[in-house]
Design a protein around this motif. Structure first.
Motif, short mmCIF file in Angstrom:
data_model
loop_
_atom_site.label_atom_id
_atom_site.label_comp_id
_atom_site.label_asym_id
_atom_site.label_seq_id
_atom_site.Cartn_x
_atom_site.Cartn_y
_atom_site.Cartn_z
N UNK A 121 0.85 -1.19 0.00
CA UNK A 121 0.00 0.00 0.00
C UNK A 121 0.89 1.24 0.00
N UNK A 122 0.56 2.19 -0.88
CA UNK A 122 1.42 3.37 -1.03
C UNK A 122 1.46 4.25 0.22
N UNK A 123 0.53 4.05 1.15
CA UNK A 123 0.57 4.81 2.41
C UNK A 123 1.87 4.52 3.18
N UNK A 124 2.51 3.39 2.88
CA UNK A 124 3.74 3.02 3.59
C UNK A 124 5.01 3.52 2.90
N UNK A 125 4.84 4.36 1.88
CA UNK A 125 5.99 5.02 1.26
C UNK A 125 6.69 5.92 2.29
N UNK A 126 5.89 6.47 3.20
CA UNK A 126 6.43 7.30 4.27
C UNK A 126 5.99 6.66 5.58
N UNK A 127 6.88 5.84 6.13
CA UNK A 127 6.61 5.11 7.38
C UNK A 127 7.95 4.63 7.93
N UNK A 128 7.98 4.23 9.19
CA UNK A 128 9.23 3.67 9.74
C UNK A 128 9.66 2.41 8.98
N UNK A 129 10.95 2.21 8.87
CA UNK A 129 11.47 1.05 8.15
C UNK A 129 10.99 -0.27 8.76
N UNK A 130 10.84 -0.30 10.07
CA UNK A 130 10.38 -1.52 10.73
C UNK A 130 9.01 -1.95 10.20
N UNK A 131 8.14 -0.99 9.91
CA UNK A 131 6.81 -1.32 9.40
C UNK A 131 6.89 -1.84 7.97
N UNK A 132 7.71 -1.19 7.15
CA UNK A 132 7.88 -1.66 5.78
C UNK A 132 8.45 -3.07 5.78
N UNK A 133 9.45 -3.30 6.62
CA UNK A 133 10.06 -4.63 6.69
C UNK A 133 9.04 -5.67 7.13
N UNK A 134 8.22 -5.33 8.13
CA UNK A 134 7.21 -6.27 8.61
C UNK A 134 6.24 -6.65 7.49
N UNK A 135 5.82 -5.68 6.69
CA UNK A 135 4.88 -5.96 5.60
C UNK A 135 5.55 -6.81 4.52
#
Length: 168
Positions: free
Chosen positions: A104-118
């Motif tokens: 989801x493009x909402x995670x373009x700007x988010x903490x790296x931990x969240x991107x990694x989890x997804x």
């Protein structure tokens, strides 16, 4: 408690604690303290490289990844943070398999931990199609803090709903 739609299924005690944090207006402070900055993976190419690096580190023998990209059509409201597509096509006498991950493009700007989890979650679907015990064991193998990051990500989504962006 419509403000806590991302926390359905959690114990009442946990939900009450989160509600108190929101009432005390401390959610932003807690998230910023725990995750002071967002990642720098902005483009689809960078997302692909990020995803391939994780796949090669933990799942080098799994099917190759064809594509990874941000997708503005994924609606987080519908409980989708990302998607994994496995497509097999027959072209003449050859079979072509495509594995792609969309975030989801909402995670373009988010903490790296969240991107990694997804990304870890979607990569785990390469081996386990269902959300079963083996699936979550694989997620924890690739990211030992998987469950904590998932909970914190739900807090982050709650923050986005209530207050908007945490990072600029």
């Amino acid at each position: 408690m419509s403000t806590l739609k991302y926390l359905t299924g959690y114990p009442a005690e946990t939900i009450n604690q989160v509600q108190q944090v929101i009432t005390d207006e401390r959610l932003s402070e807690i998230l910023r303290k725990k995750y002071p900055q967002c990642h720098s993976v902005r483009t689809d190419k960078q997302l692909y490289e990020f995803t391939v690096a994780l796949k090669n580190q933990f799942m080098s023998k799994a099917q190759p990844l064809s594509r990874a990209q941000y997708d503005s059509k994924i609606k987080v409201i519908q409980h989708a943070l990302g998607q994994h597509h496995y497509i097999t096509r027959v072209q003449g006498n050859k079979t072509k398999t495509v594995n792609e991950i969309k975030i989801a493009s909402v995670f373009r700007i988010a903490p790296e931990a969240f991107l990694k989890m997804i990304v870890v979650h979607e990569l785990a679907h390469f081996r386990e199609k269902e959300h079963n015990k083996s699936f979550y064991q694989l997620c924890r193998h690739m990211e030992p803090n998987y469950h904590q990051y998932e909970f914190d990500l739900r807090l982050y989504l709650t923050h986005l709903d209530l207050y908007g962006e945490l990072y600029s």
